[in-house]
Design a protein around this motif. Sequence first.
Motif, PDB file in Angstrom:
ATOM      1  N   PRO A   1       0.753  -1.271  -0.041  1.00 59.98           N
ATOM      2  CA  PRO A   1       0.045   0.091  -0.002  1.00 59.98           C
ATOM      3  C   PRO A   1       0.964   1.256   0.047  1.00 59.98           C
ATOM      4  N   ASP A   2       0.263   2.266  -0.460  1.00 62.21           N
ATOM      5  CA  ASP A   2       0.955   3.532  -0.521  1.00 62.21           C
ATOM      6  C   ASP A   2       0.883   4.165   0.984  1.00 62.21           C
ATOM      7  N   ILE A   3       1.350   5.257   0.925  1.00 61.87           N
ATOM      8  CA  ILE A   3       1.521   6.287   2.237  1.00 61.87           C
ATOM      9  C   ILE A   3       0.044   6.518   2.644  1.00 61.87           C
ATOM     10  N   VAL A   4      -0.821   6.841   1.903  1.00 57.86           N
ATOM     11  CA  VAL A   4      -2.053   7.346   2.282  1.00 57.86           C
ATOM     12  C   VAL A   4      -2.798   6.035   2.556  1.00 57.86           C
ATOM     13  N   GLU A   5      -2.780   4.984   1.936  1.00 59.06           N
ATOM     14  CA  GLU A   5      -3.343   3.862   2.273  1.00 59.06           C
ATOM     15  C   GLU A   5      -3.217   3.201   3.712  1.00 59.06           C
ATOM     16  N   ILE A   6      -1.744   3.305   3.955  1.00 59.56           N
ATOM     17  CA  ILE A   6      -1.189   2.937   5.169  1.00 59.56           C
ATOM     18  C   ILE A   6      -1.696   3.800   6.321  1.00 59.56           C
ATOM     19  N   ALA A   7      -1.700   5.099   6.429  1.00 61.63           N
ATOM     20  CA  ALA A   7      -2.308   5.883   7.094  1.00 61.63           C
ATOM     21  C   ALA A   7      -3.781   5.862   7.465  1.00 61.63           C
ATOM     22  N   ALA A   8      -4.209   5.470   6.276  1.00 60.11           N
ATOM     23  CA  ALA A   8      -5.862   5.443   6.430  1.00 60.11           C
ATOM     24  C   ALA A   8      -6.306   4.166   7.091  1.00 60.11           C
ATOM     25  N   SER A   9      -5.530   3.052   7.032  1.00 66.37           N
ATOM     26  CA  SER A   9      -5.834   1.922   7.539  1.00 66.37           C
ATOM     27  C   SER A   9      -5.317   1.795   9.197  1.00 66.37           C
ATOM     28  N   ASN A  10      -4.775   2.892   9.671  1.00 61.08           N
ATOM     29  CA  ASN A  10      -4.275   2.926  11.038  1.00 61.08           C
ATOM     30  C   ASN A  10      -5.184   3.961  11.695  1.00 61.08           C
ATOM     31  N   ASP A  11      -5.943   3.590  12.892  1.00 59.54           N
ATOM     32  CA  ASP A  11      -6.834   4.473  13.638  1.00 59.54           C
ATOM     33  C   ASP A  11      -6.026   5.647  14.299  1.00 59.54           C
ATOM     34  N   GLN A  12      -4.580   5.341  14.579  1.00 57.98           N
ATOM     35  CA  GLN A  12      -3.898   6.516  15.116  1.00 57.98           C
ATOM     36  C   GLN A  12      -3.580   7.685  14.274  1.00 57.98           C
ATOM     37  N   PHE A  13      -3.894   7.510  12.910  1.00 58.17           N
ATOM     38  CA  PHE A  13      -3.610   8.590  12.006  1.00 58.17           C
ATOM     39  C   PHE A  13      -4.700   9.144  11.320  1.00 58.17           C
ATOM     40  N   SER A  14      -6.202   8.790  11.874  1.00 56.27           N
ATOM     41  CA  SER A  14      -7.366   9.474  11.661  1.00 56.27           C
ATOM     42  C   SER A  14      -7.409  10.864  11.406  1.00 56.27           C
ATOM     43  N   THR A  15      -6.653  11.718  12.265  1.00 50.71           N
ATOM     44  CA  THR A  15      -6.628  13.199  12.269  1.00 50.71           C
ATOM     45  C   THR A  15      -5.870  13.517  11.155  1.00 50.71           C
ATOM     46  N   LEU A  16      -4.666  12.867  10.983  1.00 57.59           N
ATOM     47  CA  LEU A  16      -3.795  13.272  10.089  1.00 57.59           C
ATOM     48  C   LEU A  16      -4.402  13.053   8.612  1.00 57.59           C
ATOM     49  N   VAL A  17      -5.126  11.997   8.338  1.00 54.15           N
ATOM     50  CA  VAL A  17      -5.747  11.301   7.140  1.00 54.15           C
ATOM     51  C   VAL A  17      -7.019  12.658   6.825  1.00 54.15           C
ATOM     52  N   ALA A  18      -7.682  12.916   7.938  1.00 49.53           N
ATOM     53  CA  ALA A  18      -8.585  14.134   7.768  1.00 49.53           C
ATOM     54  C   ALA A  18      -7.864  15.405   7.144  1.00 49.53           C
ATOM     55  N   ALA A  19      -6.941  15.663   7.707  1.00 50.01           N
ATOM     56  CA  ALA A  19      -6.150  16.746   7.450  1.00 50.01           C
ATOM     57  C   ALA A  19      -5.623  17.002   6.089  1.00 50.01           C
ATOM     58  N   VAL A  20      -5.082  15.742   5.655  1.00 50.97           N
ATOM     59  CA  VAL A  20      -4.494  15.361   4.488  1.00 50.97           C
ATOM     60  C   VAL A  20      -5.564  15.690   3.300  1.00 50.97           C
ATOM     61  N   SER A  21      -6.722  15.087   3.646  1.00 48.56           N
ATOM     62  CA  SER A  21      -8.003  15.215   2.643  1.00 48.56           C
ATOM     63  C   SER A  21      -8.320  16.526   2.362  1.00 48.56           C
ATOM     64  N   ALA A  22      -8.469  17.399   3.691  1.00 47.90           N
ATOM     65  CA  ALA A  22      -8.911  18.751   3.646  1.00 47.90           C
ATOM     66  C   ALA A  22      -8.013  19.544   2.872  1.00 47.90           C
ATOM     67  N   ALA A  23      -6.687  19.196   3.016  1.00 44.80           N
ATOM     68  CA  ALA A  23      -5.671  20.343   2.232  1.00 44.80           C
ATOM     69  C   ALA A  23      -5.431  19.881   0.722  1.00 44.80           C
TER      70      ALA A  23
END
Length: 163
Positions: A29-51
């Motif tokens: 998986p790519d960076i986003v897929e790994i982050a999205a699959s890990n609950d510890q990074f949900s705020t980061l994933v939301a921020a990456v999406s919003a940006a």
Amino acid sequence: MNRRTLFSLLGGGAVALTLAACAPMSKTPDIVEIAASNDQFSTLVAAVSAAGLVDTLEGDGPFTLFAPTNDAFAALPAGTVENLLKPENKDQLVKVLTYHVVPGAVTSDQLAGKRIDVATVQGQTVAVNGTNGVRVNNARVTQADIIASNGVIHRIDRVLLPK
């Protein structure tokens, strides 16, 4: 060749093709897929999406992402995350997030024993200290070398804020 043999061969081939089409891909998986699959990074994933940075971080790279956890975002002053996620603050959010990204795939063994300043995608540098574990500015790397298809992720315990 008789009909029974022909139909058996065709039927077996069809079954094999069907099974191959249903088999899971073994792609890293790519960076986003790994982050999205890990609950510890949900705020980061939301921020990456919003940006609007999802497509960039799903790109070829390679990238090194110093990824703050949800707890790291929660430790910011009250209202900071909510304020950054507002559409009118997108430019500031992009600056903060791209300050966490370094071009190239940098693993912890490349940082071990070194003190270096590394240029970020945002344009400023981060101070990396690999002499006792790995620290990036004031953040500690709590999990290193999460390998993605387009780079590497290092989990950190604080949000990095550009000057």
